[in-house]
Structures are given as structure tokens and as C-alpha cells.
Design a protein around this motif. Structure first.
Motif, PDB file in Angstrom:
ATOM      1  N   VAL A  22      -6.537  -9.152 -12.603  1.00 30.48           N
ATOM      2  CA  VAL A  22      -7.083  -9.942 -13.704  1.00 30.48           C
ATOM      3  C   VAL A  22      -5.993 -10.743 -14.404  1.00 30.48           C
ATOM      4  N   LEU A  23      -4.961 -10.056 -14.883  1.00 32.88           N
ATOM      5  CA  LEU A  23      -3.895 -10.730 -15.629  1.00 32.88           C
ATOM      6  C   LEU A  23      -2.825 -11.322 -14.733  1.00 32.88           C
ATOM      7  N   MET A  24      -2.794 -10.918 -13.460  1.00 32.80           N
ATOM      8  CA  MET A  24      -1.810 -11.434 -12.495  1.00 32.80           C
ATOM      9  C   MET A  24      -0.376 -11.198 -12.977  1.00 32.80           C
ATOM     10  N   LEU A  25      -0.086  -9.975 -13.416  1.00 30.54           N
ATOM     11  CA  LEU A  25       1.250  -9.613 -13.866  1.00 30.54           C
ATOM     12  C   LEU A  25       1.902  -8.673 -12.853  1.00 30.54           C
ATOM     13  N   GLY A  26       3.219  -8.611 -12.869  1.00 29.02           N
ATOM     14  CA  GLY A  26       3.940  -7.707 -11.986  1.00 29.02           C
ATOM     15  C   GLY A  26       3.815  -8.062 -10.519  1.00 29.02           C
ATOM     16  N   MET A  27       3.857  -9.353 -10.219  1.00 24.51           N
ATOM     17  CA  MET A  27       3.663  -9.793  -8.835  1.00 24.51           C
ATOM     18  C   MET A  27       4.831  -9.436  -7.910  1.00 24.51           C
ATOM     19  N   CYS A  28       6.021  -9.303  -8.472  1.00 24.57           N
ATOM     20  CA  CYS A  28       7.195  -9.012  -7.627  1.00 24.57           C
ATOM     21  C   CYS A  28       7.057  -7.668  -6.901  1.00 24.57           C
ATOM     22  N   PRO A  29       6.875  -6.542  -7.600  1.00 34.51           N
ATOM     23  CA  PRO A  29       6.681  -5.284  -6.874  1.00 34.51           C
ATOM     24  C   PRO A  29       5.358  -5.253  -6.114  1.00 34.51           C
ATOM     25  N   THR A  30       4.350  -5.957  -6.623  1.00 27.89           N
ATOM     26  CA  THR A  30       3.050  -5.971  -5.947  1.00 27.89           C
ATOM     27  C   THR A  30       3.170  -6.523  -4.531  1.00 27.89           C
ATOM     28  N   LEU A  31       3.922  -7.574  -4.374  1.00 28.12           N
ATOM     29  CA  LEU A  31       4.054  -8.213  -3.065  1.00 28.12           C
ATOM     30  C   LEU A  31       5.153  -7.586  -2.218  1.00 28.12           C
ATOM     31  N   ALA A  32       6.107  -6.918  -2.840  1.00 29.34           N
ATOM     32  CA  ALA A  32       7.292  -6.462  -2.103  1.00 29.34           C
ATOM     33  C   ALA A  32       7.150  -5.062  -1.532  1.00 29.34           C
ATOM     34  N   VAL A  33       6.569  -4.140  -2.282  1.00 32.48           N
ATOM     35  CA  VAL A  33       6.611  -2.733  -1.871  1.00 32.48           C
ATOM     36  C   VAL A  33       5.304  -2.235  -1.269  1.00 32.48           C
ATOM     37  N   THR A  34       4.281  -3.079  -1.204  1.00 29.29           N
ATOM     38  CA  THR A  34       2.967  -2.611  -0.739  1.00 29.29           C
ATOM     39  C   THR A  34       2.820  -2.723   0.781  1.00 29.29           C
ATOM     40  N   THR A  35       3.854  -2.398   1.522  1.00 28.03           N
ATOM     41  CA  THR A  35       3.742  -2.397   2.983  1.00 28.03           C
ATOM     42  C   THR A  35       2.927  -1.211   3.478  1.00 28.03           C
ATOM     43  N   SER A  36       2.753  -0.196   2.647  1.00 28.74           N
ATOM     44  CA  SER A  36       1.928   0.961   2.996  1.00 28.74           C
ATOM     45  C   SER A  36       1.267   1.491   1.734  1.00 28.74           C
ATOM     46  N   ALA A  37       0.225   2.286   1.919  1.00 25.10           N
ATOM     47  CA  ALA A  37      -0.517   2.817   0.782  1.00 25.10           C
ATOM     48  C   ALA A  37       0.325   3.792  -0.030  1.00 25.10           C
ATOM     49  N   ILE A  38       1.140   4.602   0.646  1.00 20.83           N
ATOM     50  CA  ILE A  38       1.954   5.590  -0.066  1.00 20.83           C
ATOM     51  C   ILE A  38       3.014   4.916  -0.913  1.00 20.83           C
ATOM     52  N   ASN A  39       3.576   3.804  -0.405  1.00 21.17           N
ATOM     53  CA  ASN A  39       4.564   3.065  -1.201  1.00 21.17           C
ATOM     54  C   ASN A  39       3.912   2.456  -2.440  1.00 21.17           C
ATOM     55  N   GLY A  40       2.730   1.879  -2.262  1.00 21.48           N
ATOM     56  CA  GLY A  40       2.025   1.298  -3.401  1.00 21.48           C
ATOM     57  C   GLY A  40       1.650   2.343  -4.435  1.00 21.48           C
ATOM     58  N   LEU A  41       1.175   3.502  -3.960  1.00 17.78           N
ATOM     59  CA  LEU A  41       0.808   4.566  -4.891  1.00 17.78           C
ATOM     60  C   LEU A  41       2.033   5.107  -5.624  1.00 17.78           C
ATOM     61  N   GLY A  42       3.132   5.292  -4.901  1.00 14.72           N
ATOM     62  CA  GLY A  42       4.360   5.796  -5.536  1.00 14.72           C
ATOM     63  C   GLY A  42       4.897   4.841  -6.577  1.00 14.72           C
ATOM     64  N   MET A  43       4.929   3.545  -6.257  1.00 14.97           N
ATOM     65  CA  MET A  43       5.405   2.539  -7.206  1.00 14.97           C
ATOM     66  C   MET A  43       4.483   2.465  -8.417  1.00 14.97           C
ATOM     67  N   GLY A  44       3.181   2.533  -8.174  1.00 14.19           N
ATOM     68  CA  GLY A  44       2.228   2.440  -9.277  1.00 14.19           C
ATOM     69  C   GLY A  44       2.315   3.615 -10.223  1.00 14.19           C
ATOM     70  N   LEU A  45       2.402   4.828  -9.677  1.00 13.38           N
ATOM     71  CA  LEU A  45       2.473   6.011 -10.530  1.00 13.38           C
ATOM     72  C   LEU A  45       3.794   6.085 -11.298  1.00 13.38           C
ATOM     73  N   THR A  46       4.890   5.651 -10.652  1.00  9.47           N
ATOM     74  CA  THR A  46       6.176   5.610 -11.364  1.00  9.47           C
ATOM     75  C   THR A  46       6.113   4.649 -12.537  1.00  9.47           C
ATOM     76  N   THR A  47       5.541   3.460 -12.292  1.00  4.81           N
ATOM     77  CA  THR A  47       5.390   2.478 -13.366  1.00  4.81           C
ATOM     78  C   THR A  47       4.454   3.001 -14.451  1.00  4.81           C
ATOM     79  N   ALA A  48       3.392   3.709 -14.045  1.00  8.47           N
ATOM     80  CA  ALA A  48       2.441   4.247 -15.019  1.00  8.47           C
ATOM     81  C   ALA A  48       3.106   5.277 -15.935  1.00  8.47           C
ATOM     82  N   ALA A  49       3.955   6.143 -15.348  1.00  2.00           N
ATOM     83  CA  ALA A  49       4.646   7.144 -16.166  1.00  2.00           C
ATOM     84  C   ALA A  49       5.586   6.483 -17.170  1.00  2.00           C
ATOM     85  N   VAL A  50       6.354   5.496 -16.711  1.00  2.00           N
ATOM     86  CA  VAL A  50       7.281   4.793 -17.604  1.00  2.00           C
ATOM     87  C   VAL A  50       6.512   4.037 -18.678  1.00  2.00           C
TER      88      VAL A  50
END
Length: 286
Positions: A22-50
């Protein structure tokens, strides 16, 4: 749902104002680390905790942080939590930490975290700020996991590292490369817009889905936005108070200048009468 309640904040971050779709924010990690589902989930949860912890701490300290240095203060707080998250990943999930690489330290300057700190946590209570961070973090995690799952499934025939596709399936290698991230993001965003258009045609109010409030009141075109009205009123009051302060400074300066001039005139001593002797040059010549 009640505004700024825990449930409303979760719904707002996951669906209504999803930071990726919706807001189109955080495109750098969105496009860079989402080569697999586990990488996307790990990056997302780390960002969520911070995001959740930094929102909570910034909200608790919002009355102690001076307005002029709030952005450096936000970065120091966020950087502290990012450092702790990176050390925990290195200790307990070294494979994930190696896969995410430099994008873990770059969470410090992630526009999602800084944006929520500036637009929400700095002006709201700790409980609602905490759930705002959790909602935005879960929305970001959901988006990255979806993108990573589609890329991994089409590009490697796997999902979370487990083979899903039949052996006859030929992986489409471009989906695990950089262009594949753009393709998948565009497709998922188009799907969201399709749902929005379909809902509008059915008579449902879908005006906020796909746009959301980015709290950019300067460029906002919604005249009935309550948040914009509050910001405009605060700007007007701030301008008027600043104008009155400037006028007070000018008046005090002018009065001080007049007092100094009066003091200077009091200290001037009267000149003594000086007798001038005129000499007649013709007589001197004689």
C-alpha cells in the motif's frame, strides 16, 4: 473498530496501510532478500521486532526528546535494537544472518521504522505505539514472505526449502534474480488493485485500500482528513506564536536601543567655551 486501539493498529498495519503493497516503503530489502520464503520471513520478523521495540521506547521518551534532535535520537534508539538483533541472529541463526548479510544493519535507516517513529510513536501513547509497530511489522513480514514464496516456488520449485513442484517442472531462473523481484511485486500489487476495483464495483467502500495515509500532510489532497486538519492547526498556532516572539524581540531590541541612546547623551560633557583669536594677516606682514 475504535481508533488507536490494539486491534485497529494491527488491522491498519497488516491490511489497510500495508507498508509494502500500500505505502510502497522499504523497497530495498523487499527486492533484495526475498529470494526465498524463509529469507523474507526472517527479514520481516527481524524488522518487526526492531520496529515494535523502538516504537515503544520512543513513545515512552517522547516528552524528554527535544524536538530539534528527535531524528538523531530515533536513529540511536533504532541502532541499539538493530545491534542486539544482529548479535542474536549471529548466535542462534548464523545461516539466516549470512543470507541477509548487510541488510540487517541497514534496518537502522529503514524508512518504515523512521516513518512510524516520526509520524506515530512520537505523538501517541506507548501501548498504541507498540501495537502500531507490531501491526506494521507483521504487514511487512507478510509481504516479504509472500514475495519470497512466489519467487522460490517459480524459480526453484520449492517452498521453505521443501520441494513442491513435480520433477518434470523446469524452474524459471529469472525469478530468483533481481528482475524476478520486480515482476512478483508488480503482480501482487496488481492483484491488490484488482480486489480494490472489484470491491468498488460491488458498492463497497474501498477508498482507503491501495492508498492509505502516509501522513504526508503537505501533499495530501483529502480536505476532510482529520489528521491534516490537526497538522494545519498546529502549524498555524506555531507560526503565530513564532511571529509574536519575533515581534517581542523587535520591541525589546528597539527599547533597549533607545535606553542606550539616552544613556549616551547623559554621559556627554558640555564643551567649554573656546576663545578664538583672529589674526589680521596684513598687520602681521607690516
Amino acid at each position: 473498530m475504535k481508533e488507536n486501539s490494539a486491534l485497529e493498529r494491527l488491522y491498519n498495519g497488516i491490511l489497510k496501510e500495508n507498508p509494502t503493497f500500500v505505502l510502497m516503503l522499504g523497497m530495498c530489502p523487499t527486492l533484495a532478500v526475498t529470494t526465498s520464503a524463509i529469507n523474507g520471513l526472517g527479514m520481516g520478523l527481524t524488522t518487526a521486532a526492531v520496529l515494535s521495540l523502538s516504537n515503544l521506547l520512543i513513545s515512552l521518551l517522547r516528552k524528554l526528546i527535544p524536538d530539534k534532535v528527535r531524528i538523531p535520537a530515533f536513529i540511536v534508539i533504532i541502532a541499539s535494537f538493530v545491534t542486539m538483533a544482529q548479535l542474536l541472529l549471529e548466535a542462534y541463526l548464523p545461516t539466516l544472518n549470512e543470507a541477509l548479510g548487510v541488510y540487517i544493519p541497514l534496518i537502522v535507516v529503514n524508512c518504515i521504522i523512521l516513518g512510524r517513529a516520526e509520524s506515530y510513536a512520537y505523538s501517541h501513547g506507548p501501548v498504541s505505539s507498540l501495537f502500531d509497530g507490531i501491526g506494521m511489522g507483521l504487514g511487512f513480514s507478510l509481504a516479504l514472505t509472500c514475495i519470497g514464496a512466489v519467487r522460490e516456488l517459480l524459480g526453484a520449485g520449492k517452498l521453505f526449502g521443501v520441494g513442491i513442484m513435480p520433477k518434470s517442472y523446469t524452474p524459471i531462473g529469472i525469478f530468483v534474480l533481481a528482475p524476478g523481484a520486480f515482476f512478483v511485486l508488480a503482480a501482487l500489487t496488481a492483484l491488490q488493485n484488482f480486489v480494490k476495483i472489484k470491491g468498488t464495483q460491488e458498492g463497497r467502500d474501498m477508498s482507503k485500500i491501495g492508498s492509505g495515509c502516509g501522513h504526508d500532510c503537505l501533499n495530501c489532497k483529502e480536505s476532510d482528513c482529520a489528521n491534516r486538519e490537526n497538522v494545519d492547526e498546529s502549524k498555524k498556532s506555531s507560526f503565530s506564536s513564532r511571529k509574536s516572539k519575533d515581534e517581542n524581540k523587535k520591541s525589546s531590541f528597539s527599547s533597549r536601543k533607545k535606553n542606550e541612546e539616552i544613556k549616551d547623551t547623559d554621559h556627554i560633557e558640555p564643551m567649554e567655551d573656546i576663545e578664538l583669536e583672529f589674526i589680521d594677516l596684513d598687520e602681521e606682514g607690516k
